[in-house]
Design a protein around this motif. Sequence first.
Motif, PDB file in Angstrom:
ATOM      1  N   ASN A   1       0.834  -1.208   0.000  1.00  0.00           N
ATOM      2  CA  ASN A   1       0.000   0.000   0.000  1.00  0.00           C
ATOM      3  C   ASN A   1       0.872   1.262   0.000  1.00  0.00           C
ATOM      4  N   ILE A   2       1.872   1.268  -0.865  1.00  0.00           N
ATOM      5  CA  ILE A   2       2.797   2.399  -0.957  1.00  0.00           C
ATOM      6  C   ILE A   2       2.122   3.523  -1.736  1.00  0.00           C
ATOM      7  N   LYS A   3       1.972   4.661  -1.128  1.00  0.00           N
ATOM      8  CA  LYS A   3       1.238   5.773  -1.729  1.00  0.00           C
ATOM      9  C   LYS A   3       2.180   6.664  -2.532  1.00  0.00           C
ATOM     10  N   LEU A   4       1.748   7.002  -3.753  1.00  0.00           N
ATOM     11  CA  LEU A   4       2.509   7.874  -4.641  1.00  0.00           C
ATOM     12  C   LEU A   4       1.551   8.849  -5.311  1.00  0.00           C
ATOM     13  N   PRO A   5       2.024  10.035  -5.670  1.00  0.00           N
ATOM     14  CA  PRO A   5       1.145  10.970  -6.384  1.00  0.00           C
ATOM     15  C   PRO A   5       0.823  10.460  -7.783  1.00  0.00           C
ATOM     16  N   THR A   6      -0.382  10.729  -8.234  1.00  0.00           N
ATOM     17  CA  THR A   6      -0.768  10.338  -9.583  1.00  0.00           C
ATOM     18  C   THR A   6      -0.200  11.324 -10.595  1.00  0.00           C
ATOM     19  N   ALA A   7      -0.166  10.896 -11.850  1.00  0.00           N
ATOM     20  CA  ALA A   7       0.290  11.788 -12.914  1.00  0.00           C
ATOM     21  C   ALA A   7      -0.577  13.035 -12.980  1.00  0.00           C
ATOM     22  N   ARG A   8      -1.882  12.871 -12.782  1.00  0.00           N
ATOM     23  CA  ARG A   8      -2.790  14.010 -12.792  1.00  0.00           C
ATOM     24  C   ARG A   8      -2.500  14.947 -11.623  1.00  0.00           C
ATOM     25  N   GLY A   9      -2.229  14.381 -10.468  1.00  0.00           N
ATOM     26  CA  GLY A   9      -1.907  15.202  -9.307  1.00  0.00           C
ATOM     27  C   GLY A   9      -0.646  16.012  -9.505  1.00  0.00           C
ATOM     28  N   LEU A  10       0.371  15.399 -10.097  1.00  0.00           N
ATOM     29  CA  LEU A  10       1.608  16.116 -10.390  1.00  0.00           C
ATOM     30  C   LEU A  10       1.358  17.266 -11.356  1.00  0.00           C
ATOM     31  N   GLU A  11       0.535  17.004 -12.367  1.00  0.00           N
ATOM     32  CA  GLU A  11       0.250  18.035 -13.358  1.00  0.00           C
ATOM     33  C   GLU A  11      -0.495  19.204 -12.750  1.00  0.00           C
ATOM     34  N   VAL A  12      -1.465  18.932 -11.912  1.00  0.00           N
ATOM     35  CA  VAL A  12      -2.256  20.002 -11.290  1.00  0.00           C
ATOM     36  C   VAL A  12      -1.392  20.859 -10.384  1.00  0.00           C
ATOM     37  N   ARG A  13      -0.574  20.239  -9.584  1.00  0.00           N
ATOM     38  CA  ARG A  13       0.289  20.987  -8.670  1.00  0.00           C
ATOM     39  C   ARG A  13       1.315  21.818  -9.434  1.00  0.00           C
ATOM     40  N   ARG A  14       1.839  21.284 -10.517  1.00  0.00           N
ATOM     41  CA  ARG A  14       2.803  22.009 -11.326  1.00  0.00           C
ATOM     42  C   ARG A  14       2.148  23.222 -11.993  1.00  0.00           C
ATOM     43  N   ALA A  15       0.950  23.023 -12.495  1.00  0.00           N
ATOM     44  CA  ALA A  15       0.259  24.089 -13.210  1.00  0.00           C
ATOM     45  C   ALA A  15      -0.147  25.220 -12.295  1.00  0.00           C
ATOM     46  N   ALA A  16      -0.220  24.938 -10.978  1.00  0.00           N
ATOM     47  CA  ALA A  16      -0.680  25.951 -10.034  1.00  0.00           C
ATOM     48  C   ALA A  16       0.441  26.843  -9.534  1.00  0.00           C
ATOM     49  N   THR A  17       1.707  26.569  -9.904  1.00  0.00           N
ATOM     50  CA  THR A  17       2.817  27.386  -9.405  1.00  0.00           C
ATOM     51  C   THR A  17       2.879  28.716 -10.128  1.00  0.00           C
TER      52      THR A  17
END
Length: 291
Positions: free
Chosen positions: A275-291
Amino acid sequence: MSWAAVLTGVFVPLAGVAVAAALAWRNGLLGWADVGLFLGMYVAVMLGTTVGFHRLFTHRSFETVKPVQFVLGVLGSMALQGPLLPWVGLHRIHHQHSDQDGDPHSPHAPGRRGFWGRFRAFWHAHIGWALPAETTDLERYAPDLLKSPMLRAVNALFPVWAALGMLIPAGIGYALGGWHGALTGFLWGGLARLFLGHHATWSVNSVCHLWGTRPYHSGDESRNNPVVGVLTMGEGWHNNHHAFPTSARHGLKWWQLDVSYYVIRLLATVGLAWNIKLPTARGLEVRRAAT
């Protein structure tokens, strides 16, 4: 935490480093056993803090079996940064109020201007936070851990684990080199290791909220700092962590060294972590776009 305990934790390891360096200078060479004890204890205890106290117990970024939980809890306690439950509680408060009112160790205190003001803010974030004006019941912020009798025992036996963290390198040093080996083992594997471990970990609170890059929107001043990243087995990729706090992986780029995550993956490979948790590709994209 009392003034006496904090100042002892700051200045005794520093004195140990000075004595260890003086002995090495007098002998003209640092012994291989001392180097091995320093590095071995540093890596083991740092991983107990990063993989155990931080990623497992605080953020629940993966799951593992009870024996591994116990070992990580003991190793993290050997860092002498406080017992497990208060450590977790304090860190959860930090994330809840990061760089805002209520953050126990933010270097962005209002009104701190000029050189001395900024220095005081840095000092507070680095170690001054450990001297609170009032005592807070930090354990109530870790109700999930309180349900485990084993973890409550790890927490209660903190003085034992702290002592073992000093005695183990001294004992190995004695086995390898008699009483002189016990002394240098204690100095290098105990106090010098403790000095570097303390300041590397504290730098995540201070340095990584002041200097570095911010590739992701995190709602605070957390930053990625590669030097701290190396020294802390991956914790210095701090902006990544604050953007995705439940991620077991902090070094999100291939070149961002994250030894703690590699250890978690190794545990998973042998069936001891899941149950190793990692950010999704969509999550990475959203966070990047918000900078």
